[in-house]
Design a protein around this motif. Structure first.
Motif, PDB file in Angstrom:
ATOM      1  N   ALA A  41       0.807  -1.220   0.000  1.00 19.28           N
ATOM      2  CA  ALA A  41       0.000   0.000   0.000  1.00 19.28           C
ATOM      3  C   ALA A  41       0.842   1.273   0.000  1.00 19.28           C
ATOM      4  CB  ALA A  41      -0.942  -0.006   1.210  1.00 19.28           C
ATOM      5  N   ARG A  42       2.147   1.172  -0.026  1.00 19.53           N
ATOM      6  CA  ARG A  42       2.990   2.376   0.019  1.00 19.53           C
ATOM      7  C   ARG A  42       2.619   3.428  -1.023  1.00 19.53           C
ATOM      8  NH1 ARG A  42       8.749  -0.490   0.572  1.00 19.53           N
ATOM      9  NH2 ARG A  42       8.346  -1.545   2.534  1.00 19.53           N
ATOM     10  N   PRO A  43       2.455   3.065  -2.294  1.00 13.60           N
ATOM     11  CA  PRO A  43       2.062   4.102  -3.267  1.00 13.60           C
ATOM     12  C   PRO A  43       0.715   4.736  -2.913  1.00 13.60           C
ATOM     13  CG  PRO A  43       2.842   2.145  -4.404  1.00 13.60           C
ATOM     14  CD  PRO A  43       2.710   1.779  -2.954  1.00 13.60           C
ATOM     15  N   TYR A  44      -0.207   3.912  -2.422  1.00 10.92           N
ATOM     16  CA  TYR A  44      -1.495   4.452  -2.005  1.00 10.92           C
ATOM     17  C   TYR A  44      -1.331   5.415  -0.841  1.00 10.92           C
ATOM     18  CZ  TYR A  44      -5.962   5.109   0.055  1.00 10.92           C
ATOM     19  OH  TYR A  44      -7.069   5.720   0.587  1.00 10.92           O
ATOM     20  N   PHE A  45      -0.479   5.079   0.111  1.00 12.32           N
ATOM     21  CA  PHE A  45      -0.276   5.958   1.265  1.00 12.32           C
ATOM     22  C   PHE A  45       0.284   7.316   0.840  1.00 12.32           C
ATOM     23  CE2 PHE A  45       0.330   2.011   4.129  1.00 12.32           C
ATOM     24  CZ  PHE A  45      -1.046   1.884   4.280  1.00 12.32           C
ATOM     25  N   VAL A  46       1.126   7.332  -0.183  1.00 15.99           N
ATOM     26  CA  VAL A  46       1.630   8.610  -0.705  1.00 15.99           C
ATOM     27  C   VAL A  46       0.470   9.428  -1.277  1.00 15.99           C
ATOM     28  CG1 VAL A  46       3.096   9.687  -2.472  1.00 15.99           C
ATOM     29  CG2 VAL A  46       3.967   7.752  -1.130  1.00 15.99           C
ATOM     30  N   LEU A  47      -0.377   8.786  -2.061  1.00 18.94           N
ATOM     31  CA  LEU A  47      -1.546   9.490  -2.620  1.00 18.94           C
ATOM     32  C   LEU A  47      -2.493   9.950  -1.515  1.00 18.94           C
ATOM     33  CD1 LEU A  47      -2.360   7.264  -5.721  1.00 18.94           C
ATOM     34  CD2 LEU A  47      -1.297   9.533  -5.696  1.00 18.94           C
ATOM     35  N   LEU A  48      -2.684   9.125  -0.506  1.00 15.06           N
ATOM     36  CA  LEU A  48      -3.540   9.497   0.622  1.00 15.06           C
ATOM     37  C   LEU A  48      -2.986  10.730   1.325  1.00 15.06           C
ATOM     38  CD1 LEU A  48      -5.903   8.959   2.575  1.00 15.06           C
ATOM     39  CD2 LEU A  48      -4.386   7.346   3.780  1.00 15.06           C
ATOM     40  N   ALA A  49      -1.676  10.776   1.532  1.00 16.92           N
ATOM     41  CA  ALA A  49      -1.053  11.936   2.169  1.00 16.92           C
ATOM     42  C   ALA A  49      -1.230  13.189   1.314  1.00 16.92           C
ATOM     43  CB  ALA A  49       0.434  11.670   2.421  1.00 16.92           C
ATOM     44  N   ILE A  50      -1.043  13.058   0.013  1.00 16.52           N
ATOM     45  CA  ILE A  50      -1.193  14.206  -0.892  1.00 16.52           C
ATOM     46  C   ILE A  50      -2.623  14.740  -0.840  1.00 16.52           C
ATOM     47  CG2 ILE A  50      -1.257  14.891  -3.338  1.00 16.52           C
ATOM     48  CD1 ILE A  50       1.174  12.953  -3.719  1.00 16.52           C
TER      49      ILE A  50
END
Length: 152
Positions: free
Chosen positions: A9-18
């Motif tokens: 989920a790391r890429p998703y977590f980056v998008l979630l943070a953005i």
């Protein structure tokens, strides 16, 4: 399993943070009215689409079964809803009007809700959105059968 879910989920977590930071900025720095900005950057919509696509890829390229893929999408939903719940709590505790404590974001209310009522609504959202993302994950898993087989 949680460790693997977290890694994937790391890429998703980056998008979630953005998206989370952008929602804070839109409501607090740039004063974009909630009605004009909320549909442009939605954590719920981001999570639903991430669930559909992630489950499709985990089926075809990782060989995950339906329950593994749905569990993964539900994990992403729980994390997302915790972010929403914490952002709402921070808004209330600091006395900041944000997209997270906007009355329209809290069950289409016209008047501001008390902290406890808002937290109750967010807790309900955690449950409902987790279930919806599990369903979206199942749909994505089914769609994963359309992807080409990964050659090893």
């Amino acid at each position: 399993m949680i460790r693997e879910y977290t890694r994937l989920a790391r890429p998703y977590f980056v998008l979630l943070a953005i998206v989370t930071v952008a929602r804070w900025l839109m409501g607090n720095v740039f004063d974009v009215p909630f009605e004009k900005g909320t549909d442009k950057l939605s954590i719920v919509v981001l999570t639903l689409f991430a669930s559909i696509f992630s489950a499709a890829f985990t089926r075809r390229w990782l060989g995950w079964r339906l329950l593994q893929a749905a569990g993964f999408t539900m994990f992403m939903a729980v994390v997302s809803q915790i972010v929403v719940l914490l952002s709402t709590a921070i808004s209330y505790l600091l006395g900041i009007h944000s997209y997270f404590n906007e009355p329209m974001a809290l069950n289409r209310q016209l008047e501001p809700l008390a902290f406890a009522a808002a937290m109750g609504f967010r807790a309900g959202g955690l449950v409902v959105n987790t279930i919806l993302n599990g369903i979206a994950g199942a749909l994505g898993w089914a769609l994963g059968g359309l992807l080409p087989v990964r050659e090893r």
